[in-house]
Design a protein around this motif. Structure first.
Motif, PDB file in Angstrom:
ATOM      1  N   GLU A   1       0.863  -1.177   0.000  1.00 10.05           N
ATOM      2  CA  GLU A   1       0.000   0.000   0.000  1.00 10.05           C
ATOM      3  C   GLU A   1       0.900   1.227   0.000  1.00 10.05           C
ATOM      4  O   GLU A   1       1.784   1.370   0.844  1.00 10.05           O
ATOM      5  N   GLY A   2       0.682   2.111  -0.970  1.00  9.09           N
ATOM      6  CA  GLY A   2       1.515   3.294  -1.093  1.00  9.09           C
ATOM      7  C   GLY A   2       1.266   4.305   0.013  1.00  9.09           C
ATOM      8  O   GLY A   2       0.157   4.407   0.539  1.00  9.09           O
ATOM      9  N   ALA A   3       2.318   5.041   0.353  1.00  8.31           N
ATOM     10  CA  ALA A   3       2.202   6.046   1.405  1.00  8.31           C
ATOM     11  C   ALA A   3       2.631   7.421   0.931  1.00  8.31           C
ATOM     12  O   ALA A   3       2.535   8.381   1.686  1.00  8.31           O
ATOM     13  N   THR A   4       3.108   7.519  -0.292  1.00  5.95           N
ATOM     14  CA  THR A   4       3.637   8.787  -0.783  1.00  5.95           C
ATOM     15  C   THR A   4       3.141   9.053  -2.198  1.00  5.95           C
ATOM     16  O   THR A   4       3.346   8.253  -3.092  1.00  5.95           O
ATOM     17  N   TYR A   5       2.468  10.178  -2.364  1.00  6.97           N
ATOM     18  CA  TYR A   5       2.106  10.653  -3.703  1.00  6.97           C
ATOM     19  C   TYR A   5       2.317  12.158  -3.697  1.00  6.97           C
ATOM     20  O   TYR A   5       1.785  12.866  -2.838  1.00  6.97           O
ATOM     21  N   THR A   6       3.111  12.647  -4.626  1.00  2.96           N
ATOM     22  CA  THR A   6       3.526  14.044  -4.578  1.00  2.96           C
ATOM     23  C   THR A   6       2.568  15.004  -5.265  1.00  2.96           C
ATOM     24  O   THR A   6       2.704  16.218  -5.135  1.00  2.96           O
ATOM     25  N   GLY A   7       1.607  14.457  -6.038  1.00  2.38           N
ATOM     26  CA  GLY A   7       0.721  15.341  -6.779  1.00  2.38           C
ATOM     27  C   GLY A   7       1.301  15.768  -8.110  1.00  2.38           C
ATOM     28  O   GLY A   7       0.715  16.569  -8.825  1.00  2.38           O
ATOM     29  N   THR A   8       2.460  15.253  -8.457  1.00  7.23           N
ATOM     30  CA  THR A   8       3.088  15.590  -9.754  1.00  7.23           C
ATOM     31  C   THR A   8       3.421  14.309 -10.513  1.00  7.23           C
ATOM     32  O   THR A   8       4.522  14.142 -11.025  1.00  7.23           O
ATOM     33  N   GLU A   9       2.469  13.383 -10.529  1.00  7.47           N
ATOM     34  CA  GLU A   9       2.576  12.115 -11.253  1.00  7.47           C
ATOM     35  C   GLU A   9       3.556  11.138 -10.613  1.00  7.47           C
ATOM     36  O   GLU A   9       3.847  10.101 -11.203  1.00  7.47           O
ATOM     37  N   LEU A  10       4.087  11.431  -9.446  1.00  4.16           N
ATOM     38  CA  LEU A  10       5.165  10.607  -8.925  1.00  4.16           C
ATOM     39  C   LEU A  10       4.749   9.709  -7.763  1.00  4.16           C
ATOM     40  O   LEU A  10       4.105  10.149  -6.806  1.00  4.16           O
ATOM     41  N   PHE A  11       5.127   8.438  -7.868  1.00  2.43           N
ATOM     42  CA  PHE A  11       5.057   7.483  -6.764  1.00  2.43           C
ATOM     43  C   PHE A  11       6.498   7.127  -6.410  1.00  2.43           C
ATOM     44  O   PHE A  11       7.182   6.472  -7.188  1.00  2.43           O
ATOM     45  N   TYR A  12       6.969   7.622  -5.290  1.00  4.46           N
ATOM     46  CA  TYR A  12       8.343   7.362  -4.858  1.00  4.46           C
ATOM     47  C   TYR A  12       9.348   7.754  -5.943  1.00  4.46           C
ATOM     48  O   TYR A  12      10.293   7.031  -6.235  1.00  4.46           O
ATOM     49  N   GLY A  13       9.090   8.905  -6.563  1.00  7.00           N
ATOM     50  CA  GLY A  13      10.005   9.419  -7.570  1.00  7.00           C
ATOM     51  C   GLY A  13       9.825   8.828  -8.948  1.00  7.00           C
ATOM     52  O   GLY A  13      10.585   9.160  -9.865  1.00  7.00           O
ATOM     53  N   MET A  14       8.839   7.963  -9.119  1.00  7.89           N
ATOM     54  CA  MET A  14       8.608   7.314 -10.416  1.00  7.89           C
ATOM     55  C   MET A  14       7.222   7.666 -10.945  1.00  7.89           C
ATOM     56  O   MET A  14       6.283   7.835 -10.167  1.00  7.89           O
ATOM     57  N   ARG A  15       7.112   7.742 -12.249  1.00  6.11           N
ATOM     58  CA  ARG A  15       5.801   7.949 -12.865  1.00  6.11           C
ATOM     59  C   ARG A  15       4.943   6.696 -12.652  1.00  6.11           C
ATOM     60  O   ARG A  15       5.488   5.599 -12.459  1.00  6.11           O
ATOM     61  N   PRO A  16       3.631   6.849 -12.671  1.00  9.30           N
ATOM     62  CA  PRO A  16       2.743   5.722 -12.338  1.00  9.30           C
ATOM     63  C   PRO A  16       3.029   4.437 -13.100  1.00  9.30           C
ATOM     64  O   PRO A  16       3.119   3.361 -12.506  1.00  9.30           O
ATOM     65  N   GLY A  17       3.205   4.551 -14.418  1.00  8.16           N
ATOM     66  CA  GLY A  17       3.461   3.354 -15.213  1.00  8.16           C
ATOM     67  C   GLY A  17       4.794   2.707 -14.890  1.00  8.16           C
ATOM     68  O   GLY A  17       4.911   1.477 -14.836  1.00  8.16           O
ATOM     69  N   ASP A  18       5.811   3.536 -14.658  1.00  6.66           N
ATOM     70  CA  ASP A  18       7.127   3.004 -14.313  1.00  6.66           C
ATOM     71  C   ASP A  18       7.099   2.316 -12.956  1.00  6.66           C
ATOM     72  O   ASP A  18       7.706   1.247 -12.770  1.00  6.66           O
ATOM     73  N   PHE A  19       6.382   2.928 -12.008  1.00  2.00           N
ATOM     74  CA  PHE A  19       6.278   2.318 -10.680  1.00  2.00           C
ATOM     75  C   PHE A  19       5.539   0.990 -10.768  1.00  2.00           C
ATOM     76  O   PHE A  19       5.930  -0.003 -10.141  1.00  2.00           O
TER      77      PHE A  19
END
Length: 294
Positions: A63-81
């Motif tokens: 379960e994710g805990a970080t979303y920056t509001g700029t397409e990033l999940f832990y510094g990665m774009r959604p598809g890359d993550f």
């Protein structure tokens, strides 16, 4: 051609099958999840390596805990993550978000329920998220019972946006929602003033228990409302600290008997504070879960 007789026969066979397999629509036991906040330092340092270690420990979902509001999940774009997750045999069915009513450095945080929510929903859908969870209300976002009614309205509106993307909105509790005001709990306000299909709940078993509430009683009163759980244990000290699952006082075996009535789909181990290496703690927790709960 389907006749009335063949339809009744098929229906009877299906009913018999359901009786023989009562857990058919319960949670999938192959998914043992971890809330990534537990290993937040490792995720901040090297998320790819950290996810590999999570998978190696035996977890199959996160379960994710970080979303920056700029397409990033832990510094990665959604598809890359999502690709990194797939490479490690993991899924991320759920992720945490904030309400966004509070000002941070004089500005509203983006990627929150109140600010740029549609973008957050689109990114979640691209990452394969099924549940978006309002994770926490800051002190300034709580207020009195009337304010909680406003929060409930915001959750309903956010839930409609989620539904449009095939995602379910949930609300995650702590213990402050069980501080009574005029004989009423804020948690009751949220449950009663949100659409039960639009807004589900992620029950944090530690915080419910610490607030002197009974998780099973909540499930009995609101069946089907709790598709997500945080499996988090409470130690036996007077301070009631966080501990590894199975080391504490919470009767998970008893609570898990109510999984179907709860509507449980996914659960996530979480330990906010670990005594040493968090990966040692999560390894202890998953070992107990595999032996006793799934």
């Amino acid at each position: 051609m389907i006749t009335r007789r063949s339809f009744l026969k098929t229906s009877a066979l299906l009913s018999a099958g359901l009786l023989a397999a009562p857990n058919l629509f319960a949670y999938d036991k192959k998914y043992i999840g971890l809330q990534l906040y537990t290993v937040r330092d490792a995720m901040a340092a090297d998320p790819v390596a950290a996810l590999a270690k999570v998978a190696k420990a035996g977890f199959t979902s996160v379960e994710g805990a970080t979303y920056t509001g700029t397409e990033l999940f832990y510094g990665m774009r959604p598809g890359d993550f999502a690709n990194v997750l797939k490479q490690n045999g993991l899924i991320m069915p759920s992720a945490h978000y904030r309400l966004g009513e509070e000002l941070v450095n004089g500005e509203h945080q983006k990627g929150t329920i109140m600010n740029d929510w549609k973008k957050a929903v689109d990114d979640a859908a691209e990452a394969g998220v099924q549940y978006m969870v309002c994770a926490y209300l800051s002190q300034s976002e709580r207020g009195d019972l009337d304010h909680y009614k406003n929060v409930a309205n915001m959750l309903d509106i956010a839930g409609e946006t989620c539904k449009g993307a095939g995602i379910q909105l949930c609300y995650h509790n702590h213990d402050f929602e069980f501080i009574q005001e005029n004989g009423k709990y804020p948690y009751e306000i949220l449950l009663e003033n949100t659409d039960k299909d639009m807004v589900k709940m992620e029950m944090d078993l530690y915080w419910v228990t610490k607030a002197n509430q009974d998780p099973i009683a909540l499930i009995d009163k609101h069946p089907g409302r709790f598709p997500l759980w945080h499996v988090k244990d409470m130690d036996k000290t007077p301070e009631k600290k966080f501990t590894e699952v199975g080391n504490g006082t919470i009767d998970f075996k008893k609570i898990f008997t109510q999984a179907k009535k709860s509507g449980l789909k996914y659960f996530f181990v979480e330990q906010d504070v670990c005594p040493g290496d968090p990966f040692d703690s999560i390894s202890q927790s998953i070992s107990y879960i595999k032996k006793n709960l799934v």
